[in-house]
Design a protein around this motif. Structure first.
Motif, PDB file in Angstrom:
ATOM      1  N   ASN A  11     -71.932  45.732  27.112  1.00 25.08           N
ATOM      2  CA  ASN A  11     -73.385  45.916  27.166  1.00 25.08           C
ATOM      3  C   ASN A  11     -73.733  47.370  27.439  1.00 25.08           C
ATOM      4  O   ASN A  11     -74.138  47.729  28.557  1.00 25.08           O
ATOM      5  CB  ASN A  11     -73.986  45.025  28.263  1.00 25.08           C
ATOM      6  CG  ASN A  11     -73.806  43.551  27.995  1.00 25.08           C
ATOM      7  OD1 ASN A  11     -74.497  42.972  27.172  1.00 25.08           O
ATOM      8  ND2 ASN A  11     -72.860  42.939  28.703  1.00 25.08           N
ATOM      9  N   TYR A  23     -80.369  47.703  27.765  1.00 24.15           N
ATOM     10  CA  TYR A  23     -78.982  47.531  27.360  1.00 24.15           C
ATOM     11  C   TYR A  23     -78.929  46.640  26.110  1.00 24.15           C
ATOM     12  O   TYR A  23     -79.899  45.959  25.762  1.00 24.15           O
ATOM     13  CB  TYR A  23     -78.165  46.876  28.465  1.00 24.15           C
ATOM     14  CG  TYR A  23     -78.124  47.664  29.759  1.00 24.15           C
ATOM     15  CD1 TYR A  23     -77.054  48.498  30.044  1.00 24.15           C
ATOM     16  CD2 TYR A  23     -79.158  47.551  30.693  1.00 24.15           C
ATOM     17  CE1 TYR A  23     -77.005  49.226  31.235  1.00 24.15           C
ATOM     18  CE2 TYR A  23     -79.131  48.266  31.886  1.00 24.15           C
ATOM     19  CZ  TYR A  23     -78.044  49.099  32.154  1.00 24.15           C
ATOM     20  OH  TYR A  23     -78.015  49.807  33.330  1.00 24.15           O
ATOM     21  N   TRP A  33     -76.225  39.102  28.858  1.00 28.77           N
ATOM     22  CA  TRP A  33     -76.612  39.377  30.242  1.00 28.77           C
ATOM     23  C   TRP A  33     -75.654  38.798  31.268  1.00 28.77           C
ATOM     24  O   TRP A  33     -75.464  39.361  32.355  1.00 28.77           O
ATOM     25  CB  TRP A  33     -78.030  38.865  30.503  1.00 28.77           C
ATOM     26  CG  TRP A  33     -78.188  37.369  30.532  1.00 28.77           C
ATOM     27  CD1 TRP A  33     -78.596  36.563  29.512  1.00 28.77           C
ATOM     28  CD2 TRP A  33     -77.958  36.495  31.640  1.00 28.77           C
ATOM     29  NE1 TRP A  33     -78.638  35.248  29.903  1.00 28.77           N
ATOM     30  CE2 TRP A  33     -78.242  35.179  31.220  1.00 28.77           C
ATOM     31  CE3 TRP A  33     -77.534  36.689  32.958  1.00 28.77           C
ATOM     32  CZ2 TRP A  33     -78.115  34.071  32.054  1.00 28.77           C
ATOM     33  CZ3 TRP A  33     -77.398  35.581  33.802  1.00 28.77           C
ATOM     34  CH2 TRP A  33     -77.701  34.291  33.345  1.00 28.77           C
ATOM     35  N   MET A  36     -73.037  41.130  32.618  1.00 29.14           N
ATOM     36  CA  MET A  36     -73.456  42.362  33.267  1.00 29.14           C
ATOM     37  C   MET A  36     -73.359  42.266  34.795  1.00 29.14           C
ATOM     38  O   MET A  36     -73.581  41.205  35.371  1.00 29.14           O
ATOM     39  CB  MET A  36     -74.892  42.716  32.856  1.00 29.14           C
ATOM     40  CG  MET A  36     -75.050  43.015  31.384  1.00 29.14           C
ATOM     41  SD  MET A  36     -76.783  43.308  30.882  1.00 29.14           S
ATOM     42  CE  MET A  36     -77.167  44.791  31.845  1.00 29.14           C
ATOM     43  N   SER A 110     -84.553  46.644  34.429  1.00 29.41           N
ATOM     44  CA  SER A 110     -83.408  46.588  33.505  1.00 29.41           C
ATOM     45  C   SER A 110     -83.574  45.413  32.551  1.00 29.41           C
ATOM     46  O   SER A 110     -84.024  44.337  32.955  1.00 29.41           O
ATOM     47  CB  SER A 110     -82.093  46.460  34.273  1.00 29.41           C
ATOM     48  OG  SER A 110     -82.098  45.308  35.098  1.00 29.41           O
ATOM     49  N   SER A 112     -81.725  43.273  29.121  1.00 30.21           N
ATOM     50  CA  SER A 112     -80.592  43.001  28.233  1.00 30.21           C
ATOM     51  C   SER A 112     -81.124  42.456  26.922  1.00 30.21           C
ATOM     52  O   SER A 112     -81.810  41.431  26.894  1.00 30.21           O
ATOM     53  CB  SER A 112     -79.648  41.972  28.868  1.00 30.21           C
ATOM     54  OG  SER A 112     -78.710  41.495  27.916  1.00 30.21           O
TER      55      SER A 112
END
Length: 414
Positions: A11, A23, A33, A36, A110, A112
């Motif tokens: 990622n 990401y 995800w 991560m 953040s 994904s």
């Protein structure tokens, strides 16, 4: 563009805008995800590909132990109706702009973005979010072509894979399309350009070829039914002609998978075959006889056409992700839409092992049964040879059956 073999894994961070890190990854390239650490605040991805935010465990609310699961809090997960090599079915420009507003107001730091391979659908997400989140003064693009090239330069050269996806990016972002950024045009399976097969991995090529063959057979079956309908009615009144096996094949098509004895070939298990419904694409085991292609679908009830997919299975076409094992399986090996028979066996504490042919097997009674020869009956896992009427609720319910024929063993050894 070069080969997809050896391109991005995991990622990687693609860009950061307004304090938000974005990401990208593919679930079959060690991405998504769930891979991560720390987990992202928000995860986007297609239904059936992205991992659900819920855990497999069912624990009571309000218990201290329920809040101490390994892995901590899960992110906000958005599962989007988004077919492979295509665009979302119901997300317009206003949805994406509202999403960016939510990201800002909900203090998301953040994100994904993901799909199965981390290329087409992931690239679209990246392009739109970059355009809407990065300040306009920093835009290095004036059209969708330039934007896609920017995403490829910052992430992967294979990002965005279909002409419809470039058009979608243009519409959502409100910018011109520009030149075509699509080398391999894949808006529909029938238009797939196999002269550029070096752009796909071996597994991807098999998957695309299998889908193309299914669509072709479905079209031929529809053409045959339309032709039969024009020949008029049979019997009294306006009752339509009763379907026969011949109605599912065009006149100019060789009667495969039928042999000289007009019986359905059984490359996996003698007397049995896997068929796929041409309407809902559900796979199921059936007796290989004259009723194979006329019996209604066990999932949706459709009786207008079926395709034999034994060879597709033997060729290793695995497109379903198991949330328990985090591995890919063929549809016939899945207990339900999210868990394979292996995953379900692990949840139930059943013995699982791989036989000498490399095939996963589950111990049912005193026999280890290959997972592709299993089916569900309610909450029970039984042999695909067992009918509902004959199920015996005991650990020896399927004892003594012959589960793997000589033909199957020979094919799997090749």
């Amino acid at each position: 563009m070069g080969s997809k073999d050896g391109c991005h894994t995991g990622n990687p961070l693609v860009f950061e805008a307004k304090g938000v890190k974005v990401y990208a990854g593919g679930t079959n390239r060690n991405g998504g995800w769930h891979k991560m650490s720390p987990l992202p605040d928000l995860a986007l991805g297609p239904i059936g590909v992205i991992h659900s935010a819920r855990t497999i465990d069912v624990l009571p609310e309000g218990w201290k132990s329920s809040s101490t699961l390994v892995g901590g809090d899960t992110p906000i997960v958005m599962e989007i109706d988004w077919p492979d090599y295509s665009i979302p079915s119901n997300l317009g420009p206003s949805w994406w702009r509202a999403l960016v507003e939510d990201i800002e107001t909900k203090n998301i730091k953040s994100i994904s973005t993901q799909c199965m391979g981390g290329h087409g659908r992931t690239g679209v997400q990246l392009a739109i979010l970059a355009h809407l989140m990065i300040p306009k003064a920093k835009h290095e693009w004036k059209n969708a072509y330039d934007l896609i090239k920017w995403v490829r330069g910052n992430f992967c050269e294979h990002a965005v894979e279909a002409k419809s996806q470039q058009t979608y990016i243009s519409d959502v972002c409100g910018i011109p399309e520009g030149d075509s950024a699509i080398v391999v045009t894949q808006p529909q399976w029938s238009n797939f350009d196999y002269t550029a097969d070096n752009l796909l991995t071996e597994d991807e090529l098999r998957a695309e070829q299998a889908k193309i063959e299914r669509e072709e057979k479905k079209a031929k079956a529809a053409a045959k039914r339309a032709k039969a309908a024009k020949k008029g009615k049979k019997g009294k009144g306006n009752n339509p002609k009763k379907h026969t096996l011949d109605d599912f094949f065009a006149d100019d098509v060789e009667r495969i998978p039928f042999g000289s004895d007009n019986k359905v070939s059984s490359p996996i298990e003698k007397g049995w075959t896997i068929v796929e419904c041409c309407d809902c694409h559900h796979n199921e085991w059936r007796k290989a006889d004259r009723n194979t292609f006329t019996t209604p679908c066990g999932s949706c009830g459709f009786d207008g056409g079926f395709v034999q997919v034994d060879r597709e299975f033997l060729n290793g076409n695995k497109t379903k992700l198991c949330l328990v094992t985090d591995e890919m399986y063929h549809q016939i090996e899945m207990y339900d839409k999210q868990v394979s028979y292996v995953g379900e066996a692990m949840r139930r504490g059943l013995s699982v092992r791989t036989n000498q042919k490399g095939i996963a097997t589950i111990k049912i009674g005193n026999k280890y049964i290959p997972i592709h020869l299993l089916k569900r009956d309610g909450d029970n896992i039984v042999s695909m040879k067992k009918t509902t009427q004959n199920i015996v609720e005991s650990r020896s319910a399927i004892q003594g059956m012959k589960f793997m024929g000589r033909q199957e063993r020979e094919i799997l050894e090749e």
